[in-house]
Motif scaffolding. Structure first.
Motif, short mmCIF file in Angstrom:
data_model
loop_
_atom_site.label_atom_id
_atom_site.label_comp_id
_atom_site.label_asym_id
_atom_site.label_seq_id
_atom_site.Cartn_x
_atom_site.Cartn_y
_atom_site.Cartn_z
N UNK A 126 0.83 -1.20 0.00
CA UNK A 126 0.00 0.00 0.00
C UNK A 126 0.87 1.26 0.00
N UNK A 127 2.01 1.16 0.68
CA UNK A 127 2.92 2.29 0.82
C UNK A 127 4.31 1.87 0.35
N UNK A 128 5.04 2.84 -0.21
CA UNK A 128 6.40 2.60 -0.68
C UNK A 128 7.30 3.67 -0.08
N UNK A 129 8.54 3.31 0.21
CA UNK A 129 9.50 4.22 0.82
C UNK A 129 10.65 4.50 -0.13
N UNK A 130 10.93 5.79 -0.32
CA UNK A 130 11.99 6.23 -1.22
C UNK A 130 12.74 7.39 -0.56
N UNK A 131 14.00 7.56 -0.91
CA UNK A 131 14.74 8.73 -0.46
C UNK A 131 14.22 9.97 -1.19
N UNK A 132 14.04 11.09 -0.48
CA UNK A 132 13.55 12.32 -1.11
C UNK A 132 14.70 13.16 -1.69
N UNK A 133 15.44 12.59 -2.65
CA UNK A 133 16.58 13.22 -3.32
C UNK A 133 17.79 13.35 -2.42
N UNK A 134 17.74 12.74 -1.25
CA UNK A 134 18.88 12.66 -0.33
C UNK A 134 18.78 11.35 0.42
N UNK A 135 19.93 10.76 0.72
CA UNK A 135 19.90 9.48 1.45
C UNK A 135 19.91 9.67 2.96
N UNK A 136 19.62 10.90 3.42
CA UNK A 136 19.55 11.20 4.84
C UNK A 136 18.11 11.27 5.34
N UNK A 137 17.19 10.75 4.55
CA UNK A 137 15.78 10.72 4.94
C UNK A 137 15.07 9.67 4.08
N UNK A 138 13.92 9.24 4.57
CA UNK A 138 13.07 8.30 3.83
C UNK A 138 11.66 8.87 3.80
N UNK A 139 11.08 8.91 2.62
CA UNK A 139 9.73 9.43 2.45
C UNK A 139 8.80 8.28 2.09
N UNK A 140 7.71 8.17 2.85
CA UNK A 140 6.68 7.16 2.63
C UNK A 140 5.57 7.78 1.80
N UNK A 141 5.19 7.08 0.74
CA UNK A 141 4.17 7.56 -0.20
C UNK A 141 3.27 6.39 -0.56
N UNK A 142 1.99 6.65 -0.73
CA UNK A 142 1.09 5.59 -1.18
C UNK A 142 1.55 5.11 -2.55
#
Length: 173
Positions: A126-142
């Motif tokens: 349902x949700x996928x996790x990707x770096x938001x153009x930096x590898x110092x964070x993870x963004x969860x998006x449907x």
């Protein structure tokens, strides 16, 4: 090049809600699994590849997926075997540094030079996790919102099963 803030504003402008968790910079799946904490959803690993004619591919796979690089070119219509594209190409096309490759990088590919190949296994989440153009964070998006993001950037992903074929003993190669 668009920044992390630009990305978050772009997603918000599309009506897409995300959640971002800060963490130390992560450079590999192993580091990610050990240091990111407990973030629900599918987690990605990304391969920035080129074929013999110089076509560029961003392969977005489940982090545990064994990707068959030897045979992948046949399945995605690439010309000859695939190899890793250079850091300079990564910076120029995705606006990220090596170690920070992410599905979100195509926001910077305004010329449509990158072909996105998406692991169908990610669509089971349902949700996928990707770096938001930096590898110092993870963004969860449907997952559906990630597909809408790709569409908003002019990138229609090629969705295929990326699992490595089984060998003669039935084990993944």
């Amino acid at each position: 090049m668009k920044t992390r803030d630009d990305l978050i504003h772009h997603l918000a402008g599309l009506g897409i809600q995300t959640k971002t968790v800060e963490h130390p910079p992560l450079h590999s799946v192993e580091e990610s699994q050990a240091l990111r904490g407990t973030i629900p959803g599918g987690h990605t690993k990304n391969l920035f590849l080129k074929d013999k004619k110089g076509r560029i591919f961003l392969v977005v796979a489940e982090e545990t997926r064994a990707v068959d690089l030897k045979g992948l070119h046949k399945r995605i219509g690439a010309s000859g075997r695939l190899s890793f594209a250079s850091g300079d190409q990564m910076r120029a096309l995705l606006g990220v540094e090596p170690g920070s490759v992410t599905a979100f990088g195509v926001i910077n590919d305004t010329g449509g030079e990158v072909c996105v190949v998406l692991d169908e296994g990610l669509l089971a989440h349902d949700m996928v996790n990707c770096h938001p153009l930096t590898n110092a964070a993870t963004t969860t998006i449907a997952t559906s919102a990630l597909m809408a993001f790709f569409q908003s950037t002019g990138h229609e992903p090629l969705v295929i099963g990326l699992e490595a074929p089984a060998d003669d003993d039935g084990q993944a190669a």
